[in-house]
Design an enzyme around this catalytic site. Structure first.
Site, PDB file in Angstrom:
ATOM      1  N   ASP A 106       0.816  -1.211   0.000  1.00  0.00           N
ATOM      2  CA  ASP A 106       0.000   0.000   0.000  1.00  0.00           C
ATOM      3  C   ASP A 106       0.851   1.263   0.000  1.00  0.00           C
ATOM      4  O   ASP A 106       2.077   1.209   0.119  1.00  0.00           O
ATOM      5  CB  ASP A 106      -0.913   0.014   1.230  1.00  0.00           C
ATOM      6  CG  ASP A 106      -2.131  -0.882   1.061  1.00  0.00           C
ATOM      7  OD1 ASP A 106      -2.424  -1.255  -0.085  1.00  0.00           O
ATOM      8  OD2 ASP A 106      -2.770  -1.218   2.073  1.00  0.00           O
ATOM      9  N   MET A 133      -8.537   8.150   9.748  1.00  0.00           N
ATOM     10  CA  MET A 133      -8.902   8.730   8.443  1.00  0.00           C
ATOM     11  C   MET A 133      -9.951   9.829   8.603  1.00  0.00           C
ATOM     12  O   MET A 133     -10.894   9.914   7.824  1.00  0.00           O
ATOM     13  CB  MET A 133      -9.418   7.635   7.501  1.00  0.00           C
ATOM     14  CG  MET A 133      -8.428   6.513   7.270  1.00  0.00           C
ATOM     15  SD  MET A 133      -9.116   5.111   6.331  1.00  0.00           S
ATOM     16  CE  MET A 133     -10.206   4.386   7.574  1.00  0.00           C
ATOM     17  N   LYS A 178      -3.901   3.090  -2.820  1.00  0.00           N
ATOM     18  CA  LYS A 178      -5.278   3.443  -3.165  1.00  0.00           C
ATOM     19  C   LYS A 178      -5.761   4.478  -2.169  1.00  0.00           C
ATOM     20  O   LYS A 178      -5.709   4.273  -0.963  1.00  0.00           O
ATOM     21  CB  LYS A 178      -6.155   2.191  -3.116  1.00  0.00           C
ATOM     22  CG  LYS A 178      -7.612   2.398  -3.459  1.00  0.00           C
ATOM     23  CD  LYS A 178      -8.281   1.047  -3.679  1.00  0.00           C
ATOM     24  CE  LYS A 178      -8.255   0.176  -2.441  1.00  0.00           C
ATOM     25  NZ  LYS A 178      -9.073   0.707  -1.352  1.00  0.00           N
TER      26      LYS A 178
END
Length: 567
Positions: free
Chosen positions: A35, A171, A57
């Site tokens: 990642d 997040m 991503k």
């Protein structure tokens, strides 16, 4: 041979916080699928023969991206490969590891889960914040904050979470204002201590504290950027006593046992020094980002990395190289890596002249230097990451296939430098799946930024993302945003602004490490940028800048702050 997949948690950020089993599997991997937040040192720990596949991503990207990753894992295991899917934190904590495991299970393929340390616990710990503490917090909750608390699709019971002693939000930077308001409306005291921990456990860790009611304002004021972990609860006050990490001094020891500072050649060990060369800037944050990248590279290489600047910032390039040569000593070597995206006059005249002078001053120390960073395919991949991040962070954004991207470079009167912008934009168009990709430049050459905005408007763009082809922030980046907004305002056309390439990202680190390797093995000489055949070098009196034809631009643009690179 029977293949197998391992869903491995890489830990919270710092490379050596991966588990012993996780690191062993990375080193055994035949295919490493990783990642965007994976420490570069972990990617380097894989075998040179391993196939390394970056699948970074942006959070919130449409599900087809995850489906592609699922199918990639399935296909590689079916080929009989030992596949390591390396995910930040723990695979099953907001890592979509469950989805990948289900895909493998449904395909009848073997897999194993290797847990990792989740940043929801580790980042607070590195900030001196225990998520539980006797007499203060008997429990904690971990929540995804990527979905807006005001979204009609939000199913989070904020009232219930408001009653939990410690709330950890992952997040959540882009939605922090809505999240804080929802918790307050749910009954959380507005004066509850809160903290945001940016890039926790890494050398770029930064902690910002405030009360719940003012946290969003503080995060905006301090320019806290993802990845960041938000902690809300009385335990935050314990960091006054328990804070044990001086900000900006963390360094991974994952590769400390490897002789990076002594380069082996022909059986003889020689001292090696690494120096990153930047342009320099009047914007302090631009220099901070440049130095932060140097720290990340040092962590990746397992050895110190020093910095030097052409002008405006300290230390000056010649001083940094001279000090590096003194440290390397007789028989040692200094590797200079110019952090420039284009091959203009700084590269062709100033940097080469300074290096030649230092080499003459230290004839018994090898001074090796690389080509500029651009053009490079992975920089186009990184631009795509930045554009997709911007789309994911924009509510109600149109899909990529309906998006026009405007790549804005610094601009130069040197054709070599401008061509790197055009090349990277062409690759971005081929790999991005966007409706169109156009090019503009902030100064000197055309189309300039306003002309680029006018062009995409004339072409009927439904949605425009402006992405700077710059490494760091600075005056050029600031002017790009301002000029684009002013021109778009004339057409009442909303813009989405994507982040520049830096300050750190695994793809950027890979490009710099490749340039360093080229300098060491001698291939830089073959790749070193020349002028366009038949075109003379453009020189101006005294200072060899090739971008001073700026009658309708602010002459301070030539600082090249965030890019350090396009002159």
């Amino acid at each position: 041979m029977n293949g197998k997949a391992y869903l491995v948690g890489a830990g919270p950020g710092q490379a050596d916080l991966i588990t012993v089993r996780g690191l062993a599997l990375v080193r055994q991997a035949e295919v490493l699928v990783y990642d965007r937040l994976i420490a570069a040192a972990l990617v380097d720990a894989a075998s040179p023969e391993a196939e390394k596949i970056f699948v970074g991503k942006a959070p919130g990207k449409h599900s087809a991206g995850q489906e592609e990753i699922n199918q990639l894992l399935v296909s590689k295991v079916r080929e009989g490969k030992l596949v390591v899917r390396l995910k930040g934190g723990d695979p099953f904590v907001f890592g979509r590891g469950g989805e990948e495991g289900i895909a493998l299970a449904e395909a009848g393929l073997p897999f194993e889960v290797v847990p990792g340390i989740t940043s929801s616990i580790a980042a607070p710990a590195y900030a001196g914040i225990p998520v539980t503490h006797r007499g203060i917090s008997t429990g904690f909750a971990v929540i995804t904050g990527h979905q807006s608390a005001k979204s009609s699709e939000d199913t989070t019971d904020w009232r219930a979470f408001a009653k939990v002693p410690t709330v950890v939000v992952m997040m959540g930077v882009s939605n922090v204002a809505n999240i804080c308001q929802a918790l307050i409306e749910g009954g959380k005291d507005p004066h509850t201590p809160a903290a945001a921990i940016q890039q926790g456990t890494t050398s770029q860790q930064r902690v910002v504290r405030a009360e719940l009611a003012t946290l969003a304002e503080k995060i905006a004021e301090e320019r806290v950027l993802p990845p960041a972990v938000i902690v809300i609860g009385e335990v935050v006050n314990l960091s006054d006593t328990l804070s044990w990490v001086p900000q900006g001094v963390l360094q991974s020891n994952l590769v400390a046992n490897q002789p990076h500072i002594e380069a082996a050649k022909g059986g003889i060990m020689k001292k090696q020094e690494v120096v990153l060369i930047g342009h320099g800037s009047r914007v302090p944050h631009a220099v901070t980002e440049f130095n932060a990248f140097a720290e990340s590279l040092a962590e990746s290489l397992g050895q110190p990395v020093h910095t030097g600047f052409l002008e405006l910032s300290e230390p000056e390039m010649h001083q940094a190289l001279e000090e590096a040569a003194q440290r390397a000593g007789e028989g040692g070597e200094v590797v200079a890596i110019p952090m420039f995206l284009g091959a203009a006059m700084h590269m062709k005249l100033e940097i080469s002249a300074i290096i030649q002078h230092v080499q003459e001053e230290f004839p018994h120390t090898a001074i090796r230097w690389s080509t500029p960073l651009g053009f490079h395919y992975q920089l186009a991949e990184l631009l795509k990451v930045r554009v997709d991040e911007a789309l994911a962070d924009t509510p109600d954004a149109l899909p990529a296939e309906e998006t026009t991207v405007l790549v804005v470079g610094g601009g130069s009167s040197d054709y070599d430098s401008n061509s790197s912008v055009s090349k990277v934009a062409r690759v971005l168009h081929e790999i991005g799946g966007y409706a169109a990709v156009e090019v503009a430049y902030q100064r000197v050459t055309h189309p300039n930024t306003p002309e680029g905005i006018e062009r995409v408007h004339r072409l009927g763009a439904k949605q425009v993302v402006v992405v700077p082809y710059l490494l760091f922030t600075g005056i050029v980046h600031q002017k790009t945003v301002a000029f684009a907004e002013d021109k778009a305002g004339e057409f009442d056309m909303p813009l989405i602004h994507a982040q520049y390439l830096g300050p750190t990202h695994p793809l950027l680190l890979e490009v710099v490490r490749q340039r360093m390797a080229e300098a060491l093995d001698g291939t830089s000489e073959m790749l070193r940028s020349k002028t366009v055949e038949g075109m003379p070098l453009v020189q101006t009196g005294g200072h060899h800048h090739a971008h001073h034809d700026e009658s309708h631009y602010d002459h301070h643009d030539h600082e090249c702050d965030g890019e350090h690179h396009h002159h």
